[in-house]
Design a protein around this motif. Structure first.
Motif, PDB file in Angstrom:
ATOM      1  N   ILE A  54       0.820  -1.211   0.000  1.00  0.00           N
ATOM      2  CA  ILE A  54       0.000   0.000   0.000  1.00  0.00           C
ATOM      3  C   ILE A  54       0.857   1.267   0.000  1.00  0.00           C
ATOM      4  CG2 ILE A  54      -1.737   1.309   1.288  1.00  0.00           C
ATOM      5  CD1 ILE A  54      -2.877  -1.454   2.156  1.00  0.00           C
ATOM      6  N   PRO A  55       1.782   1.463   0.959  1.00  0.00           N
ATOM      7  CA  PRO A  55       2.574   2.703   0.907  1.00  0.00           C
ATOM      8  C   PRO A  55       3.540   2.743  -0.280  1.00  0.00           C
ATOM      9  CG  PRO A  55       3.267   1.353   2.755  1.00  0.00           C
ATOM     10  CD  PRO A  55       2.048   0.708   2.180  1.00  0.00           C
ATOM     11  N   TYR A  56       4.112   1.596  -0.617  1.00  0.00           N
ATOM     12  CA  TYR A  56       4.995   1.574  -1.781  1.00  0.00           C
ATOM     13  C   TYR A  56       4.213   1.869  -3.061  1.00  0.00           C
ATOM     14  CZ  TYR A  56       9.104  -0.255   0.645  1.00  0.00           C
ATOM     15  OH  TYR A  56      10.192  -0.413   1.458  1.00  0.00           O
ATOM     16  N   GLY A  57       3.034   1.309  -3.172  1.00  0.00           N
ATOM     17  CA  GLY A  57       2.201   1.560  -4.344  1.00  0.00           C
ATOM     18  C   GLY A  57       1.812   3.028  -4.458  1.00  0.00           C
ATOM     19  N   ALA A  58       1.515   3.658  -3.327  1.00  0.00           N
ATOM     20  CA  ALA A  58       1.190   5.087  -3.349  1.00  0.00           C
ATOM     21  C   ALA A  58       2.395   5.899  -3.820  1.00  0.00           C
ATOM     22  CB  ALA A  58       0.738   5.546  -1.963  1.00  0.00           C
ATOM     23  N   GLY A  59       3.574   5.549  -3.356  1.00  0.00           N
ATOM     24  CA  GLY A  59       4.785   6.243  -3.798  1.00  0.00           C
ATOM     25  C   GLY A  59       5.051   6.047  -5.277  1.00  0.00           C
ATOM     26  N   ILE A  60       4.803   4.849  -5.774  1.00  0.00           N
ATOM     27  CA  ILE A  60       5.004   4.567  -7.196  1.00  0.00           C
ATOM     28  C   ILE A  60       4.024   5.375  -8.037  1.00  0.00           C
ATOM     29  CG2 ILE A  60       4.796   2.770  -8.957  1.00  0.00           C
ATOM     30  CD1 ILE A  60       5.847   0.813  -6.793  1.00  0.00           C
ATOM     31  N   VAL A  61       2.771   5.438  -7.595  1.00  0.00           N
ATOM     32  CA  VAL A  61       1.766   6.206  -8.335  1.00  0.00           C
ATOM     33  C   VAL A  61       2.126   7.692  -8.338  1.00  0.00           C
ATOM     34  CG1 VAL A  61      -0.644   6.973  -8.277  1.00  0.00           C
ATOM     35  CG2 VAL A  61      -0.095   4.558  -8.031  1.00  0.00           C
ATOM     36  N   ILE A  62       2.553   8.224  -7.210  1.00  0.00           N
ATOM     37  CA  ILE A  62       2.926   9.641  -7.128  1.00  0.00           C
ATOM     38  C   ILE A  62       4.111   9.937  -8.042  1.00  0.00           C
ATOM     39  CG2 ILE A  62       3.924  11.392  -5.595  1.00  0.00           C
ATOM     40  CD1 ILE A  62       2.128  10.180  -3.371  1.00  0.00           C
ATOM     41  N   CYS A  63       5.126   9.084  -8.021  1.00  0.00           N
ATOM     42  CA  CYS A  63       6.294   9.297  -8.881  1.00  0.00           C
ATOM     43  C   CYS A  63       5.931   9.184 -10.359  1.00  0.00           C
ATOM     44  CB  CYS A  63       7.400   8.305  -8.538  1.00  0.00           C
ATOM     45  SG  CYS A  63       8.197   8.651  -6.974  1.00  0.00           S
ATOM     46  N   THR A  64       5.045   8.270 -10.688  1.00  0.00           N
ATOM     47  CA  THR A  64       4.622   8.117 -12.083  1.00  0.00           C
ATOM     48  C   THR A  64       3.841   9.340 -12.547  1.00  0.00           C
ATOM     49  OG1 THR A  64       4.526   5.723 -11.776  1.00  0.00           O
ATOM     50  CG2 THR A  64       3.366   6.630 -13.671  1.00  0.00           C
ATOM     51  N   VAL A  65       2.962   9.849 -11.712  1.00  0.00           N
ATOM     52  CA  VAL A  65       2.197  11.043 -12.070  1.00  0.00           C
ATOM     53  C   VAL A  65       3.128  12.244 -12.231  1.00  0.00           C
ATOM     54  CG1 VAL A  65       0.480  12.695 -11.189  1.00  0.00           C
ATOM     55  CG2 VAL A  65       0.024  10.246 -11.110  1.00  0.00           C
ATOM     56  N   LEU A  66       4.105  12.390 -11.343  1.00  0.00           N
ATOM     57  CA  LEU A  66       5.044  13.498 -11.467  1.00  0.00           C
ATOM     58  C   LEU A  66       5.894  13.366 -12.727  1.00  0.00           C
ATOM     59  CD1 LEU A  66       6.177  14.002  -7.781  1.00  0.00           C
ATOM     60  CD2 LEU A  66       4.886  15.593  -9.196  1.00  0.00           C
ATOM     61  N   ALA A  67       6.321  12.157 -13.067  1.00  0.00           N
ATOM     62  CA  ALA A  67       7.085  11.957 -14.299  1.00  0.00           C
ATOM     63  C   ALA A  67       6.236  12.306 -15.514  1.00  0.00           C
ATOM     64  CB  ALA A  67       7.578  10.514 -14.386  1.00  0.00           C
ATOM     65  N   TRP A  68       4.980  11.911 -15.510  1.00  0.00           N
ATOM     66  CA  TRP A  68       4.076  12.244 -16.616  1.00  0.00           C
ATOM     67  C   TRP A  68       3.865  13.756 -16.707  1.00  0.00           C
ATOM     68  CZ3 TRP A  68      -0.874  14.409 -16.332  1.00  0.00           C
ATOM     69  CH2 TRP A  68      -1.563  14.446 -17.543  1.00  0.00           C
ATOM     70  N   PHE A  69       3.685  14.410 -15.559  1.00  0.00           N
ATOM     71  CA  PHE A  69       3.467  15.852 -15.526  1.00  0.00           C
ATOM     72  C   PHE A  69       4.669  16.599 -16.093  1.00  0.00           C
ATOM     73  CE2 PHE A  69       4.029  19.864 -13.197  1.00  0.00           C
ATOM     74  CZ  PHE A  69       2.901  20.541 -13.624  1.00  0.00           C
TER      75      PHE A  69
END
Length: 77
Positions: A54-69
């Protein structure tokens, strides 16, 4: 811009790194809980190690969104 490209690559690499660390940490804790349940009398089942996703997945999603942005910002500039 070069700044946005660097940030996009940084966050993409961080997302990949976090996914690898998540797999390693979850596997280690699963094995530790499985051993503890058999020999040390732990009461928690080994499957509770998957709650680490759960926390690792949240971090992965946040990093992916920032990379896309930052990738979108780079192409817009």
């Amino acid at each position: 811009m070069r700044k946005y490209r660097g940030l996009a690559y940084l966050f993409a690499a961080l997302a990949v790194l976090l996914s690898n660390v998540m797999c390693a940490a979850t596997a280690y804790h699963y094995c530790a809980l499985q051993w503890g349940g058999r020999y040390a009398g732990y009461s928690a089942p080994a499957s509770t190690a998957f709650l680490l996703c759960i926390p690792y997945g949240a971090g992965i999603v946040i990093c992916t969104v920032l990379a896309w942005f930052f990738s979108k910002k780079r192409h817009a500039s």
